[in-house]
Design an enzyme around this catalytic site. Structure first.
Site, PDB file in Angstrom:
ATOM      1  N   SER A 100      -2.496   2.968  -7.116  1.00 42.97           N
ATOM      2  CA  SER A 100      -3.507   2.074  -7.687  1.00 42.97           C
ATOM      3  C   SER A 100      -4.593   1.705  -6.675  1.00 42.97           C
ATOM      4  O   SER A 100      -5.667   1.236  -7.073  1.00 42.97           O
ATOM      5  CB  SER A 100      -2.847   0.804  -8.222  1.00 42.97           C
ATOM      6  OG  SER A 100      -2.204   0.085  -7.187  1.00 42.97           O
ATOM      7  N   HIS A 101      -4.335   1.914  -5.378  1.00 46.57           N
ATOM      8  CA  HIS A 101      -5.322   1.570  -4.356  1.00 46.57           C
ATOM      9  C   HIS A 101      -5.596   2.743  -3.416  1.00 46.57           C
ATOM     10  O   HIS A 101      -6.109   2.552  -2.308  1.00 46.57           O
ATOM     11  CB  HIS A 101      -4.856   0.358  -3.551  1.00 46.57           C
ATOM     12  CG  HIS A 101      -4.906  -0.920  -4.314  1.00 46.57           C
ATOM     13  ND1 HIS A 101      -3.931  -1.286  -5.206  1.00 46.57           N
ATOM     14  CD2 HIS A 101      -5.832  -1.905  -4.345  1.00 46.57           C
ATOM     15  CE1 HIS A 101      -4.233  -2.458  -5.739  1.00 46.57           C
ATOM     16  NE2 HIS A 101      -5.378  -2.851  -5.241  1.00 46.57           N
ATOM     17  N   ARG A 141      -9.412   4.855  -6.160  1.00 48.99           N
ATOM     18  CA  ARG A 141     -10.446   3.848  -5.963  1.00 48.99           C
ATOM     19  C   ARG A 141     -11.821   4.457  -5.669  1.00 48.99           C
ATOM     20  O   ARG A 141     -12.836   3.765  -5.739  1.00 48.99           O
ATOM     21  CB  ARG A 141     -10.032   2.899  -4.838  1.00 48.99           C
ATOM     22  CG  ARG A 141      -8.873   1.990  -5.226  1.00 48.99           C
ATOM     23  CD  ARG A 141      -9.292   0.952  -6.243  1.00 48.99           C
ATOM     24  NE  ARG A 141      -8.175   0.173  -6.738  1.00 48.99           N
ATOM     25  CZ  ARG A 141      -8.282  -1.026  -7.284  1.00 48.99           C
ATOM     26  NH1 ARG A 141      -9.485  -1.565  -7.419  1.00 48.99           N
ATOM     27  NH2 ARG A 141      -7.231  -1.666  -7.733  1.00 48.99           N
ATOM     28  N   THR A 198      -6.661 -11.264 -10.227  1.00 47.41           N
ATOM     29  CA  THR A 198      -5.301 -10.849  -9.868  1.00 47.41           C
ATOM     30  C   THR A 198      -4.851 -11.542  -8.587  1.00 47.41           C
ATOM     31  O   THR A 198      -3.665 -11.616  -8.294  1.00 47.41           O
ATOM     32  CB  THR A 198      -5.217  -9.331  -9.690  1.00 47.41           C
ATOM     33  OG1 THR A 198      -6.218  -8.907  -8.737  1.00 47.41           O
ATOM     34  CG2 THR A 198      -5.445  -8.605 -11.006  1.00 47.41           C
ATOM     35  N   ASP A 253      -3.009  -0.980 -11.527  1.00 44.62           N
ATOM     36  CA  ASP A 253      -1.908  -0.401 -12.292  1.00 44.62           C
ATOM     37  C   ASP A 253      -2.208  -0.434 -13.781  1.00 44.62           C
ATOM     38  O   ASP A 253      -1.877   0.501 -14.516  1.00 44.62           O
ATOM     39  CB  ASP A 253      -0.604  -1.149 -11.992  1.00 44.62           C
ATOM     40  CG  ASP A 253      -0.056  -0.825 -10.613  1.00 44.62           C
ATOM     41  OD1 ASP A 253      -0.266   0.311 -10.148  1.00 44.62           O
ATOM     42  OD2 ASP A 253       0.577  -1.705 -10.009  1.00 44.62           O
ATOM     43  N   ARG A 264       9.295   1.292   0.951  1.00 44.44           N
ATOM     44  CA  ARG A 264       8.952   2.495   0.171  1.00 44.44           C
ATOM     45  C   ARG A 264       7.628   3.085   0.654  1.00 44.44           C
ATOM     46  O   ARG A 264       7.484   4.307   0.722  1.00 44.44           O
ATOM     47  CB  ARG A 264       8.872   2.148  -1.312  1.00 44.44           C
ATOM     48  CG  ARG A 264      10.219   1.833  -1.944  1.00 44.44           C
ATOM     49  CD  ARG A 264      10.076   1.450  -3.400  1.00 44.44           C
ATOM     50  NE  ARG A 264      11.365   1.132  -3.998  1.00 44.44           N
ATOM     51  CZ  ARG A 264      11.525   0.592  -5.195  1.00 44.44           C
ATOM     52  NH1 ARG A 264      10.455   0.293  -5.927  1.00 44.44           N
ATOM     53  NH2 ARG A 264      12.730   0.333  -5.666  1.00 44.44           N
TER      54      ARG A 264
END
Length: 341
Positions: free
Chosen positions: A51-52, A56, A164, A192, A313
């Site tokens: 998502s980043h 982007r 967010t 996301d 992760r």
């Protein structure tokens, strides 16, 4: 570029850096802006932060088309006042302003034990963990926060008030990786949600409501309605804190004001950004190594019972990318290349 599974490619970090830089400069960004943005998005893709990551670049291209960002703006580094370093991004993207402000922030933190970097009037779109790691690499602890657009309803409400509003924290550790967490105060990151829209897949239950205030897993409906905060009233309170600390406190826009400025153009948020840094050696005193050992004992106690530390992760993905190359979805690769047309 080597071929990975049919739906993705494996690219070297240097190749992805060159591609990102080429596309961003083609879009009209000055070289310093393009270099700083490329470093951030490549780091995200390297760490499998979809998502980043390279996605982007598409978001930046859309914002550029809206005319809401100054592609040539040179951030203005202002004289440090006490513990506060301030950079006016002058309606440019935030990464170059961040890189410009970090050295004086580190120097001030070393001198005083703590420091603050205020970035005003920036178009911000990146994950916060890369900048946190820039400070933990210097042996500093860090706390970072930023608003966005008013996509998120308060607990018990049905209309967007908050962004967010992510919060990130970093703690320096012996060894290759710091302790870092980075999360949105919304139940799902906006990036996301956008990825679910692109893929046509439903959202998890409980993360958003439609325009009528009803729970929905349809990403299109939630995009027209509002996202929810995580943890109900607790996430709502944290989101409020971010609005106050990284908005009103630093004399910049909150998420509602950022959305009003956008006026429906669909660009990235324009607002302020707050970075706080702490020198553990100054806070803990001469026995900092002993107190750091106590922190390590706590981490061992967490992991010793099978729990996972945040960012593990990402660090595993980083190691895998170093060995095999960075995995890039083929469709995304093609869309990035199409920006050169």
């Amino acid at each position: 570029m080597d071929h990975a599974p049919e739906d993705s490619l494996l690219v070297s970090e240097s190749d992805l850096q060159r591609l990102a830089l080429q596309v961003l400069q083609h879009l009209g960004l000055s070289e310093p802006h393009a270099q700083a943005i490329a470093r951030i998005v490549v780091a995200g893709q390297r760490d499998a932060c979809q998502s980043h990551g390279a996605y982007r670049i598409l978001s930046a291209a859309h914002t550029i088309r809206t005319g809401m960002v100054d592609l040539q703006a040179r951030p203005l580094l202002q004289p440090t006042q006490g513990a506060i370093t301030r950079v006016d991004a002058q309606r440019g993207f935030s990464p170059w302003a961040l890189e410009m402000g970090l050295p004086p922030l580190v120097a001030t933190t070393r001198q005083l034990g703590m420091g603050a970097l205020v970035i005003n009037h920036c178009v911000h779109f990146t994950a916060l963990w890369p900048e946190v790691e820039m400070l933990t690499d210097q042996g500093l602890a860090a706390l970072v926060m930023t608003p966005s657009h008013a996509w998120v309803a308060p607990a018990g409400g049905t209309q967007g008030v908050f962004g967010t509003n992510p919060i990130a924290f970093g703690w320096p550790r012996p060894g290759p990786f710091p302790y870092v967490f980075d999360f949105a105060t919304s139940a799902i990151a906006r990036g996301d949600l956008d990825l679910h829209r692109r893929a046509g897949t439903p959202l998890p239950e409980g993360v958003g409501i439609d325009a009528q205030g009803q729970p929905s897993t349809d990403p299109e409906a939630v995009a027209l309605g509002a996202m929810r905060t995580f943890g109900g009233h607790k996430g709502s309170a944290l989101a409020t804190m971010v609005e106050l600390m990284a908005g009103m406190l630093i004399g910049d826009l909150g998420s509602q004001e950022s959305m009003a400025l956008d006026a429906g153009a669909g660009g990235m948020p324009c607002h302020g950004h707050l970075v706080l840094a702490f020198d553990p050696q100054r806070f803990a005193g001469e026995d900092w190594p002993g107190h750091q050992a106590r922190a390590e004992a706590m981490f061992v106690a967490i992991k010793g019972q099978g729990a996972r530390l945040p960012s593990e992760r990402r660090y595993a993905a980083r190691a895998l990318s170093a060995q095999q190359g960075i995995r890039l979805p083929r469709q995304l690769h093609d869309e990035i290349l199409a920006l050169l047309d």
